[in-house]
Scaffold this active site. Structure first.
Site, PDB file in Angstrom:
ATOM      1  N   HIS A   1      -9.294   3.996  -1.069  1.00  0.00           N
ATOM      2  CA  HIS A   1      -7.937   3.452  -0.943  1.00  0.00           C
ATOM      3  C   HIS A   1      -7.637   2.511  -2.117  1.00  0.00           C
ATOM      4  CE1 HIS A   1      -4.236   1.986   0.595  1.00  0.00           C
ATOM      5  NE2 HIS A   1      -4.668   1.041   1.398  1.00  0.00           N
TER       6      HIS A   1
ATOM      7  N   CYS B   1       0.823  -1.219   0.000  1.00  0.00           N
ATOM      8  CA  CYS B   1       0.000   0.000   0.000  1.00  0.00           C
ATOM      9  C   CYS B   1       0.851   1.260   0.000  1.00  0.00           C
ATOM     10  CB  CYS B   1      -0.946  -0.008   1.189  1.00  0.00           C
ATOM     11  SG  CYS B   1      -1.857  -1.560   1.312  1.00  0.00           S
TER      12      CYS B   1
END
Lengths: 389, 389
Positions: free
Chosen positions: B335, B85
């Site tokens: 996200h 991420c």
């Protein structure tokens, strides 16, 4: 930009490593490189790792952090770079820039792939992600098929023969006999290649590089610091270049040359002031035999269309006119895709240090590595020389 | 190293983009960034792209080449960076070094993820590759489970409550109302969060960031060249740092602080000579609400253990003591994992240029972005200011 040199290297056996994990392989190569440099882990300031498809091969992403963790090097920055089969070469390019930028003095860069955790057919699909998934792989065009198209066109335009392609494999297998870390250390004949089954006509099984597990690593250091630290064996990276091309074959200007190779080579030669004739040996990306023929033409070693004939005439053999793939190349040394670009550089270092034993290029002073991603959408070219003392 | 600035940016809507492909999203963000800088494609000398798991999400690797191809920018070098991420933040770090090294003057850096091509359960497994596949995911410890362990320990050590965590989500949803590219532009209440189902106790559905498709891009330029070219709106990258930690939670010194965040923040602050109190706003990595609490403590904005209370007291609200996640954060902005680190920087640029409209931090002069990979094994911290005219 300041000058950057290689002060240590390590490489695992290239093989089907049923008994070793991804983690063990990268730890082995990384530790070997640090020890080869005479350093300890605390000297390393950042890590780069090239890896193509660990998500599909072993269900693991976040490979930079994994490598730092496995080598006990937290909390230094650790970055994974992916550029298909050119992941290693592009990782080197970025590690080189990180040292050249003066952000770090000493950086480790590795390459790794563990390909045997899934079946060969699953691996073929994972590798297909290096090409264009939507316009190629989805329709069944796996990698042998793409290179077969290039081979067929090269045969059509220049009269290249299947036997000439076979001779690339024969020569590379012969070189690999002298390389203790190579996957296939046995000679083969043109007849062996010609009698092996077609994978995608005109490419046969022995025209293709294998599925391989392996890892390799380098320690980079600013050349000035390497001199201060007393390294007498350092290898300077005098050229570093990278280029891109369309992901799919259909977007290319030509099927018989790789623009990315030509652009990267042009830039690397320009940085060094050297010509193709100044290169003593090259490790080129022979994922298929036709790829070696394209490479030796596009790197300027032979005229376009004459790579097959040059191979047939023995000009690319060890210590002949232009030694190509003294390590055995991807064909015989093995092709652990993310590791390949770094493994090529390990070979270049050993050659330039005169440590290549049974495959030594006599008096080698300048070496070149050529690492291709996919069917030519990425190319990294690096040129090396031993640091003058 | 020379100074580097951002001269253009672009971002797509963050959403479930059933109607747009990976290629369309990155082309949209990239084109927007080039146009925002008032440049054309031929001004761009290299590309970096952050992407976590395209191999598993869309069956495609070789993302650097794909981006260059899609934007018509061949044959320039194009590199994919992967750090779970934190792929976007680490891509920025490497693009920054590439310009700082003087290898290139103008570089594009993007982040992208297309997550909705596979099922949510398949996506959860793909995302699990950000943690330790062998010791965590294989045994069922998906990402919510790992952060739930951290949350439970923070509650135990410091008395942090589920309601305080919920308030992070409430605040971020409120901010997102002012952000046209956010995925969820609607306010929620603490009661909404508390009544949403447990995903991994104590974390409930509304404590978790969503599955998102999206892309974002930046154009970097040496600050000197940006001045010569007359950019009056450039944003200087005054701090850039990255750190690593053990891949698995079990290797950490503590479950209630992230060493990688602390080390990256320490280095970024040291580069700038700034203290946490000098930061006007921060975009932090709130993949789960507990992650925002850890972040605002580890970045030095609040004392360890007081992040929950500070949130409850409204100190992290828009234009309160320390504005955290004016964009809506990962929770409400969305996200799209590989895009997140770049999207945070797009927000920082808009804030520093005074263009954040309904979510503007008044008089913002210094902004910070904080991008975490996995459960904290990678962290990238960047600090920005508007270039002095």
């Amino acid at each position: 930009m300041r000058s950057v040199s290689i002060i240590g290297y390590g490489i695992t056996q290239f093989a089907e490593h049923w008994e070793k994990s991804f983690r063990e392989l990268i730890a082995e190569a990384g530790t070997m490189a640090v020890q080869n440099a005479g350093l300890t882990g605390k000297d390393i300031q950042a890590i780069y790792g090239g890896c193509m498809a660990s998500g599909r091969f072993i269900g693991q992403e976040h490979i930079g952090a994994l490598i730092a963790d496995q080598l006990g090097l937290n909390p230094i920055p650790a970055t994974r770079v992916e550029a298909a089969c050119a992941s290693g070469g592009v990782a080197l390019r970025n590690a080189f820039l990180a040292v050249a930028s003066e952000a770090y003095d000493i950086v480790a860069v590795g390459g790794i792939e563990k390909m045997t955790e899934i079946s060969v057919s699953e691996a073929a699909i994972a590798l297909g992600g290096a090409g264009d998934q939507e316009t190629e792989l989805f329709h069944g065009a796996s990698f042998p098929a793409l290179y077969a198209l290039m081979a067929r066109r090269h045969m059509h335009e220049f009269g290249t023969t299947e036997e000439q392609m076979a001779m690339c494999a024969v020569k590379n297998h012969k070189n690999a006999v002298g390389n203790p870390t190579a996957q296939f250390r046995k000679e083969i004949t043109v007849e062996d290649v010609m009698q092996s089954g077609y994978v995608a006509s005109p490419l046969k099984l022995l025209d293709c590089s294998p599925i391989t597990d392996g890892a390799a690593a380098l320690i980079l250091c600013s050349t000035e610091k390497a001199k201060k630290m007393g390294f007498s064996n350092a290898i300077e990276i005098i050229g570093s270049a990278q280029a891109s091309d369309s992901l799919a074959l259909t977007g290319r200007k030509s099927l018989t040359e790789m623009t990315a190779t030509k652009v990267a080579a042009r830039d690397a030669y320009a940085q060094t002031g050297l010509k193709p004739s100044d290169i003593d040996f090259a490790e080129v990306h022979d994922c298929f035999t036709i790829a070696e023929i394209l490479a030796i033409e596009d790197l300027g070693f032979f005229k376009k269309g004459e790579g097959g004939k040059a191979t047939e005439q023995g000009k690319t053999a060890l210590n002949a006119e232009k030694t190509i793939n003294p390590s055995g190349g991807l064909k015989a040394k093995g092709h652990a895709v993310g590791a390949t670009g770094i493994a090529q550089v390990v070979e270049a270092c050993m050659q330039l240090q005169g440590k290549a034993e049974g495959r030594q290029v006599k008096g080698a002073k300048i070496g070149l590595t050529h690492n291709v991603g996919g069917s030519g959408a990425t190319c990294a070219v690096h040129i090396f020389r031993r640091v003058q003392q």
